[in-house]
Design a protein around this motif. Sequence first.
Motif, mmCIF file in Angstrom:
data_model
loop_
_atom_site.group_PDB
_atom_site.id
_atom_site.type_symbol
_atom_site.label_atom_id
_atom_site.label_comp_id
_atom_site.label_asym_id
_atom_site.label_seq_id
_atom_site.Cartn_x
_atom_site.Cartn_y
_atom_site.Cartn_z
ATOM 1 N N PRO A 394 0.821 -1.215 0.000
ATOM 2 C CA PRO A 394 0.000 0.000 0.000
ATOM 3 C C PRO A 394 0.854 1.265 0.000
ATOM 4 O O PRO A 394 1.913 1.319 0.627
ATOM 5 C CB PRO A 394 -0.799 -0.117 1.307
ATOM 6 C CG PRO A 394 -0.774 -1.565 1.652
ATOM 7 C CD PRO A 394 0.550 -2.068 1.170
ATOM 8 N N GLU A 395 0.381 2.275 -0.729
ATOM 9 C CA GLU A 395 1.077 3.556 -0.806
ATOM 10 C C GLU A 395 0.137 4.686 -0.394
ATOM 11 O O GLU A 395 -0.416 5.395 -1.244
ATOM 12 C CB GLU A 395 1.604 3.786 -2.228
ATOM 13 C CG GLU A 395 2.854 3.009 -2.568
ATOM 14 C CD GLU A 395 4.105 3.592 -1.915
ATOM 15 O OE1 GLU A 395 3.991 4.571 -1.134
ATOM 16 O OE2 GLU A 395 5.197 3.072 -2.183
ATOM 17 N N PRO A 396 -0.067 4.876 0.916
ATOM 18 C CA PRO A 396 -0.991 5.932 1.354
ATOM 19 C C PRO A 396 -0.528 7.339 0.982
ATOM 20 O O PRO A 396 -1.360 8.204 0.710
ATOM 21 C CB PRO A 396 -1.056 5.733 2.871
ATOM 22 C CG PRO A 396 0.163 4.950 3.219
ATOM 23 C CD PRO A 396 0.455 4.091 2.041
ATOM 24 N N LEU A 397 0.774 7.586 0.966
ATOM 25 C CA LEU A 397 1.247 8.924 0.624
ATOM 26 C C LEU A 397 0.989 9.236 -0.846
ATOM 27 O O LEU A 397 0.615 10.362 -1.198
ATOM 28 C CB LEU A 397 2.734 9.057 0.950
ATOM 29 C CG LEU A 397 3.093 9.002 2.444
ATOM 30 C CD1 LEU A 397 4.597 9.149 2.642
ATOM 31 C CD2 LEU A 397 2.345 10.085 3.220
ATOM 32 N N THR A 398 1.192 8.254 -1.713
ATOM 33 C CA THR A 398 0.876 8.446 -3.123
ATOM 34 C C THR A 398 -0.621 8.668 -3.306
ATOM 35 O O THR A 398 -1.049 9.503 -4.110
ATOM 36 C CB THR A 398 1.335 7.231 -3.937
ATOM 37 O OG1 THR A 398 2.737 7.040 -3.755
ATOM 38 C CG2 THR A 398 1.044 7.416 -5.426
ATOM 39 N N THR A 399 -1.416 7.930 -2.570
ATOM 40 C CA THR A 399 -2.872 8.087 -2.625
ATOM 41 C C THR A 399 -3.263 9.518 -2.256
ATOM 42 O O THR A 399 -4.076 10.152 -2.944
ATOM 43 C CB THR A 399 -3.542 7.095 -1.665
ATOM 44 O OG1 THR A 399 -3.078 5.777 -1.950
ATOM 45 C CG2 THR A 399 -5.053 7.149 -1.787
#
Length: 451
Positions: A394-399
């Motif tokens: 998962p990439e929350p910062l990219t999201t």
Amino acid sequence: MTTTLDTLIDVPQQRLLRTAVPGPRSRELHGRRASAVADGFGVVLPVFVERAAGAVIVDVDGNQLIDLASGIAVTSVGASHPRVAEAVAAQARAATHTCFMVTEYDGFVEVCEALTRLAPGSHAKKAALFTTGAEAVENAVKIARSATGRQAVVTLGHAYHGRTLLTMAMTAKNTPYKDGFGPFAPEVYRAPSPYAYRWPTGPENAATEAFEALTELVTKQLGAHNVAAIVVEPVQGEGGFIPMPAGYLASVAAFAKEHGILFVADEIQSGMGRTGAMFAVEHDGVVPDLMTVAKALAGGMPLSAVVGRAEIMDAVAPGGLGGTYAGNPVACAAALAAIGVIEDEDLVGRARHIESVARPRLESLRGPSSPVGDVRGRGAMLAMEIVRPGTREPEPLTTKAIAQACHAEGVLVLTCGTFDNVIRLLPPLVISDRLLTDALDVVERAVRSVA
């Protein structure tokens, strides 16, 4: 397809940026809230709304934003729909409130009649009206416990059912919904969600293996004779827009019936046409014993409901259900107007059309070097799961960066997911193809800009 958006000439259905987003007036007002509003209220986009109509939000700086959030699936008929607004105004002039448990009014009865007509199944049905989605879920559990004489409730991983004490216990994600708020209500148990994209042995095994885990939990760990209800979102909302894979809901419903357990469909976010059926369980041919409805039910006014088999709904003695504002007459008037719009304008069909336009665009963003790991959903309830390219990490910062890029260009999107890595799209079902295409252009640019 012609919708009432075409008549909303006072708010042109177009994206228009006059300032940065948020603009100076919004930033000023946002600064004021710190001294008056509890910090526990977060905000997705700190713009202050001057008005909203159809699929467009106008902020106090004059910016016109395309709304792909619908107030979290609430304004499915569009913001400030004329039929809803007129019904609200007329009812407000007649009577703003009288508690239905004290004196009665026909709007409450008419909404219950509409819901029993629309809900799946040909059996006798009854409904009860409340105010919020969480309130509907709590009352569904009360009804199930009263009808079965049992206490245990089974929910799924990645589930979201609300922020009250019982619904927090039923909700899976800790932060921000549960952290520091315990102890929680007892007799709530969790089975694995058939989250196909992240199922350990592959998506093709998610439905079967998740069902096996649920049946083991119920029969071996809890004792089926102790379980009142199994509560499932047909498309999990806050957990990441996770549709239940084919066959799963039917298996759970049949298992529940075999053991005298009530199958409860939480349709609060997925119902009222959002997924291309009036209720998402219909995609799987499942008829729930009880169903919770809210959000889009009243076109922006606070109203929720439990609808289900008449004999189950009647298991609670008079006085056991209710609430001061339950089924408020103004909200009931709004609901009757919103249901009329959904049916008269075939917004169920419109949701399917939106998927046919949007899903190929979202799918085209996938690829070995793309952060888009999965595209999923049904109808106008669609999502992209954002990951490190080439992995499922998962990439929350990219999201967050993708969402912010959309916001800067005047398109309001929401994020969700247990791992904070899902971009979700919930456009009003009345959005025009032209406006939807413009919004999707912005979403596409945002994804490519951070790829």
